[in-house]
Motif scaffolding. Sequence first.
Motif, PDB file in Angstrom:
ATOM      1  N   PRO A  96       0.829  -1.206   0.000  1.00  0.00           N
ATOM      2  CA  PRO A  96       0.000   0.000   0.000  1.00  0.00           C
ATOM      3  C   PRO A  96       0.862   1.253   0.000  1.00  0.00           C
ATOM      4  O   PRO A  96       1.817   1.375   0.772  1.00  0.00           O
ATOM      5  CB  PRO A  96      -0.798  -0.123   1.299  1.00  0.00           C
ATOM      6  CG  PRO A  96       0.053  -0.969   2.185  1.00  0.00           C
ATOM      7  CD  PRO A  96       0.772  -1.929   1.283  1.00  0.00           C
ATOM      8  N   SER A  97       0.552   2.177  -0.894  1.00  0.00           N
ATOM      9  CA  SER A  97       1.261   3.452  -0.959  1.00  0.00           C
ATOM     10  C   SER A  97       0.287   4.574  -0.603  1.00  0.00           C
ATOM     11  O   SER A  97      -0.929   4.380  -0.582  1.00  0.00           O
ATOM     12  CB  SER A  97       1.819   3.684  -2.365  1.00  0.00           C
ATOM     13  OG  SER A  97       0.766   3.790  -3.307  1.00  0.00           O
ATOM     14  N   LEU A  98       0.839   5.748  -0.364  1.00  0.00           N
ATOM     15  CA  LEU A  98       0.003   6.882   0.009  1.00  0.00           C
ATOM     16  C   LEU A  98      -0.987   7.225  -1.089  1.00  0.00           C
ATOM     17  O   LEU A  98      -2.155   7.527  -0.818  1.00  0.00           O
ATOM     18  CB  LEU A  98       0.882   8.104   0.319  1.00  0.00           C
ATOM     19  CG  LEU A  98       0.172   9.328   0.917  1.00  0.00           C
ATOM     20  CD1 LEU A  98      -0.492   8.961   2.242  1.00  0.00           C
ATOM     21  CD2 LEU A  98       1.154  10.467   1.103  1.00  0.00           C
ATOM     22  N   GLU A  99      -0.552   7.145  -2.349  1.00  0.00           N
ATOM     23  CA  GLU A  99      -1.443   7.495  -3.454  1.00  0.00           C
ATOM     24  C   GLU A  99      -2.590   6.499  -3.609  1.00  0.00           C
ATOM     25  O   GLU A  99      -3.634   6.847  -4.177  1.00  0.00           O
ATOM     26  CB  GLU A  99      -0.659   7.599  -4.758  1.00  0.00           C
ATOM     27  CG  GLU A  99      -0.061   6.290  -5.228  1.00  0.00           C
ATOM     28  CD  GLU A  99       0.684   6.435  -6.544  1.00  0.00           C
ATOM     29  OE1 GLU A  99       1.189   5.413  -7.024  1.00  0.00           O
ATOM     30  OE2 GLU A  99       0.758   7.552  -7.092  1.00  0.00           O
ATOM     31  N   LEU A 100      -2.435   5.298  -3.085  1.00  0.00           N
ATOM     32  CA  LEU A 100      -3.519   4.316  -3.105  1.00  0.00           C
ATOM     33  C   LEU A 100      -4.402   4.437  -1.862  1.00  0.00           C
ATOM     34  O   LEU A 100      -5.625   4.266  -1.944  1.00  0.00           O
ATOM     35  CB  LEU A 100      -2.956   2.897  -3.196  1.00  0.00           C
ATOM     36  CG  LEU A 100      -2.229   2.537  -4.492  1.00  0.00           C
ATOM     37  CD1 LEU A 100      -1.600   1.148  -4.371  1.00  0.00           C
ATOM     38  CD2 LEU A 100      -3.180   2.585  -5.683  1.00  0.00           C
ATOM     39  N   LEU A 101      -3.799   4.716  -0.713  1.00  0.00           N
ATOM     40  CA  LEU A 101      -4.555   4.758   0.530  1.00  0.00           C
ATOM     41  C   LEU A 101      -5.409   6.013   0.670  1.00  0.00           C
ATOM     42  O   LEU A 101      -6.484   5.969   1.270  1.00  0.00           O
ATOM     43  CB  LEU A 101      -3.596   4.642   1.726  1.00  0.00           C
ATOM     44  CG  LEU A 101      -2.895   3.293   1.886  1.00  0.00           C
ATOM     45  CD1 LEU A 101      -1.918   3.350   3.049  1.00  0.00           C
ATOM     46  CD2 LEU A 101      -3.908   2.178   2.085  1.00  0.00           C
ATOM     47  N   LEU A 102      -4.954   7.131   0.114  1.00  0.00           N
ATOM     48  CA  LEU A 102      -5.707   8.373   0.257  1.00  0.00           C
ATOM     49  C   LEU A 102      -7.112   8.288  -0.350  1.00  0.00           C
ATOM     50  O   LEU A 102      -8.098   8.641   0.317  1.00  0.00           O
ATOM     51  CB  LEU A 102      -4.925   9.552  -0.340  1.00  0.00           C
ATOM     52  CG  LEU A 102      -3.800  10.102   0.522  1.00  0.00           C
ATOM     53  CD1 LEU A 102      -3.016  11.176  -0.235  1.00  0.00           C
ATOM     54  CD2 LEU A 102      -4.353  10.686   1.821  1.00  0.00           C
ATOM     55  N   PRO A 103      -7.272   7.836  -1.616  1.00  0.00           N
ATOM     56  CA  PRO A 103      -8.632   7.732  -2.148  1.00  0.00           C
ATOM     57  C   PRO A 103      -9.472   6.688  -1.421  1.00  0.00           C
ATOM     58  O   PRO A 103     -10.691   6.846  -1.298  1.00  0.00           O
ATOM     59  CB  PRO A 103      -8.414   7.355  -3.622  1.00  0.00           C
ATOM     60  CG  PRO A 103      -7.031   6.831  -3.709  1.00  0.00           C
ATOM     61  CD  PRO A 103      -6.258   7.541  -2.656  1.00  0.00           C
ATOM     62  N   LEU A 104      -8.840   5.637  -0.905  1.00  0.00           N
ATOM     63  CA  LEU A 104      -9.592   4.643  -0.148  1.00  0.00           C
ATOM     64  C   LEU A 104     -10.102   5.230   1.166  1.00  0.00           C
ATOM     65  O   LEU A 104     -11.259   4.990   1.550  1.00  0.00           O
ATOM     66  CB  LEU A 104      -8.696   3.424   0.135  1.00  0.00           C
ATOM     67  CG  LEU A 104      -8.433   2.509  -1.059  1.00  0.00           C
ATOM     68  CD1 LEU A 104      -7.299   1.538  -0.742  1.00  0.00           C
ATOM     69  CD2 LEU A 104      -9.690   1.748  -1.450  1.00  0.00           C
ATOM     70  N   ALA A 105      -9.261   6.002   1.841  1.00  0.00           N
ATOM     71  CA  ALA A 105      -9.688   6.642   3.083  1.00  0.00           C
ATOM     72  C   ALA A 105     -10.839   7.606   2.828  1.00  0.00           C
ATOM     73  O   ALA A 105     -11.779   7.717   3.634  1.00  0.00           O
ATOM     74  CB  ALA A 105      -8.506   7.376   3.724  1.00  0.00           C
ATOM     75  N   ARG A 106     -10.801   8.311   1.688  1.00  0.00           N
ATOM     76  CA  ARG A 106     -11.875   9.265   1.371  1.00  0.00           C
ATOM     77  C   ARG A 106     -13.192   8.545   1.098  1.00  0.00           C
ATOM     78  O   ARG A 106     -14.247   8.944   1.602  1.00  0.00           O
ATOM     79  CB  ARG A 106     -11.485  10.106   0.155  1.00  0.00           C
ATOM     80  CG  ARG A 106     -12.567  11.101  -0.264  1.00  0.00           C
ATOM     81  CD  ARG A 106     -12.120  11.910  -1.461  1.00  0.00           C
ATOM     82  NE  ARG A 106     -11.795  11.061  -2.599  1.00  0.00           N
ATOM     83  CZ  ARG A 106     -12.716  10.520  -3.407  1.00  0.00           C
ATOM     84  NH1 ARG A 106     -14.002  10.731  -3.197  1.00  0.00           N
ATOM     85  NH2 ARG A 106     -12.344   9.782  -4.433  1.00  0.00           N
TER      86      ARG A 106
END
Length: 212
Positions: free
Chosen positions: A64-74
């Motif tokens: 998991p990278s930040l660019e993948l986790l950010l849209p998932l968190a949103r």
Amino acid sequence: MHPDPSEVPRAGQRSTDHDADLARVAPRLRALRDRRGLTLRELSDGTGISTSTLSRLETGQRRPSLELLLPLARVYRVPLDELVGAPQTGDPRVRLQPRRANGRVVVPLTRHPAEQQAWKVVIPRVPSEPELRSHAGYEWMYVLSGRVRLILGTRDLILEAGEVAEFETTEPHWFGSTGAEEAEILSLFGAQGARMHAGVGSPEPEEPAPGE
């Protein structure tokens, strides 16, 4: 004074701990999607991440990278540190994040996935054309201020400040402005209602509001 070598984490140990933390992200992501009742395709539509990448994230085959986790968190409406399992700070306060949805201001009041979701909705004075919807679940609403028009099946009601309504959402329903003044409500509904009315899984910020 030199630190005790036994208390200084070695590079290999830090790497092992880091890998273990990342390994726990995969089942956490799968559990969140299951609680939201979303398919991989629906989650892909909401995040812009391909279904194959999402599948690999949930099985631990993709780091998991930040660019993948950010849209998932949103999409899941959870703090980023909840996805990665960061230590709790002990602060119980929910950081409210208002957003606009079909001309309304919608504020999620719960941050953890649950059977019941709590929302504050600010309904503008401008009237809109009723569009009745139905879905599995149950809804409760409390009028904080103003007056709200509620259509429930064949019944057309006006709720005053301080009044409460509760109903099965399998019955076609809609609520909105009376056209006379702005109104504010608190609304509770289940996961299906969140998915249908609050736009859970939708990629754009302009999403259907609760009750529509």
